[in-house]
Write a protein that holds these residues in place. Structure first.
Motif, PDB file in Angstrom:
ATOM      1  N   SER A  28       6.484   9.380   9.304  1.00 38.69           N
ATOM      2  CA  SER A  28       5.599   9.836   8.163  1.00 38.69           C
ATOM      3  C   SER A  28       7.484   9.130   6.760  1.00 38.69           C
ATOM      4  O   SER A  28       7.354   7.939   6.770  1.00 38.69           O
ATOM      5  N   HIS A  29       8.000   9.749   7.483  1.00 41.47           N
ATOM      6  CA  HIS A  29       9.271   9.319   6.976  1.00 41.47           C
ATOM      7  C   HIS A  29       9.800   7.592   7.300  1.00 41.47           C
ATOM      8  O   HIS A  29      10.273   7.166   6.367  1.00 41.47           O
ATOM      9  N   ASP A  30       9.829   7.169   8.689  1.00 38.58           N
ATOM     10  CA  ASP A  30      10.074   5.957   8.655  1.00 38.58           C
ATOM     11  C   ASP A  30       9.332   5.438   8.224  1.00 38.58           C
ATOM     12  O   ASP A  30       9.600   3.681   8.237  1.00 38.58           O
ATOM     13  N   SER A  31       7.455   5.800   7.438  1.00 37.24           N
ATOM     14  CA  SER A  31       7.363   4.873   7.469  1.00 37.24           C
ATOM     15  C   SER A  31       7.418   3.915   5.644  1.00 37.24           C
ATOM     16  O   SER A  31       7.260   3.342   5.391  1.00 37.24           O
ATOM     17  N   MET A  32       7.676   5.238   4.982  1.00 30.70           N
ATOM     18  CA  MET A  32       7.691   5.169   3.854  1.00 30.70           C
ATOM     19  C   MET A  32       9.110   4.796   3.503  1.00 30.70           C
ATOM     20  O   MET A  32       9.746   3.485   2.171  1.00 30.70           O
ATOM     21  N   ILE A  33      10.328   4.763   4.467  1.00 25.87           N
ATOM     22  CA  ILE A  33      11.429   4.611   4.038  1.00 25.87           C
ATOM     23  C   ILE A  33      11.646   2.762   3.781  1.00 25.87           C
ATOM     24  O   ILE A  33      12.358   1.929   4.015  1.00 25.87           O
ATOM     25  N   ALA A  34      10.619   2.259   4.925  1.00 26.30           N
ATOM     26  CA  ALA A  34      10.464   0.892   5.441  1.00 26.30           C
ATOM     27  C   ALA A  34      10.259  -0.507   4.052  1.00 26.30           C
ATOM     28  O   ALA A  34      10.475  -1.174   3.443  1.00 26.30           O
TER      29      ALA A  34
ATOM     30  N   PRO B  55       0.693  -1.246  -0.134  1.00 24.48           N
ATOM     31  CA  PRO B  55      -0.063   0.269   0.264  1.00 24.48           C
ATOM     32  C   PRO B  55       0.814   1.012  -0.412  1.00 24.48           C
ATOM     33  O   PRO B  55       0.254   2.682  -0.409  1.00 24.48           O
ATOM     34  N   ARG B  56       2.196   1.038   0.505  1.00 25.56           N
ATOM     35  CA  ARG B  56       3.195   2.431  -0.041  1.00 25.56           C
ATOM     36  C   ARG B  56       3.131   2.442  -0.696  1.00 25.56           C
ATOM     37  O   ARG B  56       4.179   3.646  -0.829  1.00 25.56           O
ATOM     38  N   ALA B  57       3.418   1.887  -1.610  1.00 24.55           N
ATOM     39  CA  ALA B  57       4.107   2.069  -3.073  1.00 24.55           C
ATOM     40  C   ALA B  57       3.407   3.409  -3.940  1.00 24.55           C
ATOM     41  O   ALA B  57       4.250   4.667  -4.237  1.00 24.55           O
ATOM     42  N   LEU B  58       2.078   3.858  -3.742  1.00 21.81           N
ATOM     43  CA  LEU B  58       1.315   4.747  -3.634  1.00 21.81           C
ATOM     44  C   LEU B  58       2.095   6.446  -3.786  1.00 21.81           C
ATOM     45  O   LEU B  58       1.460   6.508  -4.007  1.00 21.81           O
ATOM     46  N   ALA B  59       2.517   6.371  -1.959  1.00 20.48           N
ATOM     47  CA  ALA B  59       2.480   6.912  -1.128  1.00 20.48           C
ATOM     48  C   ALA B  59       4.040   7.636  -1.251  1.00 20.48           C
ATOM     49  O   ALA B  59       4.331   8.749  -0.767  1.00 20.48           O
ATOM     50  N   HIS B  60       5.147   6.606  -2.158  1.00 20.08           N
ATOM     51  CA  HIS B  60       6.413   6.657  -1.449  1.00 20.08           C
ATOM     52  C   HIS B  60       7.520   7.907  -2.705  1.00 20.08           C
ATOM     53  O   HIS B  60       8.248   7.889  -2.673  1.00 20.08           O
ATOM     54  N   ASN B  61       6.240   8.556  -3.754  1.00 20.62           N
ATOM     55  CA  ASN B  61       7.028  10.174  -4.103  1.00 20.62           C
ATOM     56  C   ASN B  61       8.143  10.563  -3.763  1.00 20.62           C
ATOM     57  O   ASN B  61       7.773  11.365  -2.355  1.00 20.62           O
ATOM     58  N   GLY B  62       9.182  11.051  -3.910  1.00 16.93           N
ATOM     59  CA  GLY B  62       9.806  11.370  -2.955  1.00 16.93           C
ATOM     60  C   GLY B  62      10.939  10.941  -2.014  1.00 16.93           C
ATOM     61  O   GLY B  62      11.912  11.283  -1.314  1.00 16.93           O
ATOM     62  N   PHE B  63      11.032  10.043  -1.479  1.00 16.18           N
ATOM     63  CA  PHE B  63      11.584   8.832  -0.575  1.00 16.18           C
ATOM     64  C   PHE B  63      12.047   8.014  -1.279  1.00 16.18           C
ATOM     65  O   PHE B  63      12.743   6.984  -0.356  1.00 16.18           O
ATOM     66  N   SER B  64      12.074   7.828  -2.858  1.00 14.85           N
ATOM     67  CA  SER B  64      12.458   6.793  -3.342  1.00 14.85           C
ATOM     68  C   SER B  64      14.166   6.668  -4.050  1.00 14.85           C
ATOM     69  O   SER B  64      14.369   7.786  -4.601  1.00 14.85           O
ATOM     70  N   ALA B  65      15.002   6.182  -3.383  1.00 13.50           N
ATOM     71  CA  ALA B  65      16.192   5.808  -3.911  1.00 13.50           C
ATOM     72  C   ALA B  65      16.525   4.633  -5.118  1.00 13.50           C
ATOM     73  O   ALA B  65      15.739   3.866  -5.583  1.00 13.50           O
TER      74      ALA B  65
END
Lengths: 287, 287
Positions: free
Chosen positions: B184-190, A207-217
């Motif tokens: 939110s950071h920790d959730s997305m980074i996971a 579910p987090r895939a849809l909100a990951h923008n800006g967090f992806s390395a």
């Protein structure tokens, strides 16, 4: 026959199916060799596009492959088998037929007896190259540059056939030609390619895939690249390699649960050991 | 204070820990800005290497950061917290302190009260950039080019601090600065980073990994790239993000088992739907 098919000679090469693999193969043959390419595809627009791109010299529309010294079948496994079955009486005696399917046990088992019966020479093949897109519009005459070509000849495959094929694959810029058995091929491919697609496709479903923008390395990008795939092709390939692939899924799930166990119990030493071991294996393999 | 720290002015910037992130940050600051860089590392050879590479102007060996307008802490989370605790009485009033750790809840919770108490301004940060190698020898002044910088300011963070930081990150070639909460950071980074490392490390542990030579295409390379990792750092990061990361592992395992179920029961339609859906999500995200 030997005389007709010497490497130095100009061959008539049929390519059945002008999608990503067959179309790229046609382009590579025209770009790097002097052989004649006879293209065949169910879609007239694709044939026209292949002519326009200079990827084929002739088209075969009547199913008569009697002019071809060598025919590559670049269709999905079941279609490949059906196609050869339907046309095996229109092949030149001692013509070489190679399918380019991503699984080998099923295709080799079906086509080998047919070859014997109809006096053509069948060798299984699998070019280890691809893209996240498909169809003639995405073909590339350099798709195979630096890639591995896997072939699964039998003990009866004549040496001149191997020589011809290996020379041809070198001509179109494959880096290596690896000879193996259909069983070994399917076992390895379950790990190196099929599992990668299953994992990537599973990864993107968080579910987090849809909100990951800006967090992806880079790691996210790498892990999810092959989630974009051709579902028709992969569904068939996975089902035809069920045993090895489900074994690989079980293996990675068991390992993932080891990491989870170490994390959820705050076991620093166990987690460190799992990660260090993985890193060590990867480093060893890259050498 | 406002006057002292205007973006146009030359700042004295401390960088604590000259490993991959701290060393690359120092190089980037010297390459793209006119600020003075004060380096600090427990290893004298690293300090020397940083001087030789022109990555720092001065070294701080006595723990006195009173000349610094801004201090970046590029240590692992626990060491970062310990370091700031030990040196918070040697900071200039209203100095900005930013840690660069890969998890934020733990660090922000520890450092925020300390900042209030000692009259410095703390903002959490996480540059979304990395490599499979670490240590000063692998640093790169362009490591952050095109990357995302994540910051976790509080509601009390002064606007001039955000302006200064955002300007500085733009100067050293970050593509975006994303503001979010530690949670939110920790959730997305996971999902985007930690799970990628767990999956890659698990992937490489298949017994077939050792025999795959010649069978690997790009998908295998992508899936296993980050298996080579720094086990000390990642062990700590995973344990400090236990809840979100174990949730992500559970999620991917559940999805993997859906694919396995469809494959082992020869369910073409179900497998096709799983793959098509994954491909659709990926394509949508890439747009």
């Amino acid at each position: 026959m030997l005389v007709d098919l010497k490497k130095e000679q100009i061959l008539n090469i049929g390519v059945v199916g002008l999608g990503l693999i067959g179309g790229s193969l046609s382009k590579a043959l025209k770009k790097y060799t002097s052989h004649n390419v006879y293209g065949c595809d169910i879609d007239p627009d694709t044939i026209q596009a292949a002519f326009n791109a200079g990827a084929i010299d002739f088209s075969i529309e009547d199913g008569d492959f009697s002019m071809c010294d060598l025919v590559f079948i670049a269709l999905y496994p079941q279609k490949a088998v059906e196609f050869v079955k339907a046309h095996s009486n229109r092949l030149k005696e001692n013509a070489i037929v190679m399918d380019l399917c991503g699984i080998k046990r099923y295709v080799v088992k079906e086509l080998s007896p047919l070859a014997e019966e109809n006096h053509f020479i069948y060798v299984g093949g699998h070019p280890m190259a691809g893209k996240e897109s498909w169809g003639f519009q995405d073909t590339d005459g350099d798709l195979f540059r630096g890639a591995s070509m896997i072939i699964t000849p039998s003990d009866q495959t004549p040496v001149w056939v191997l020589d011809l094929l290996i020379g041809l694959f070198a001509d179109i810029r494959f880096k290596t030609v690896n000879r193996t058995t259909p069983e070994s091929h399917d076992s390895m491919i379950a790990f190196t390619s099929q599992l990668a697609h299953v994992v990537s496709s599973s990864y993107i479903k968080s579910p987090r895939a849809l909100a990951h923008n800006g967090f992806s390395a880079g790691s996210y990008k790498d892990l999810t690249r092959v989630a974009k795939l051709n579902p028709n092709m992969w569904t068939e390939l996975f089902l035809e390699n069920k045993d090895y692939l489900t074994e690989e899924i079980d293996t990675i799930v068991a390992h993932l649960l080891e990491y989870k166990q170490a994390i959820s119990t705050n076991n620093y030493d166990s987690l460190y050991t799992l990660l260090a071991k993985g890193s060590e294996i990867k480093e060893g393999l890259d050498k």
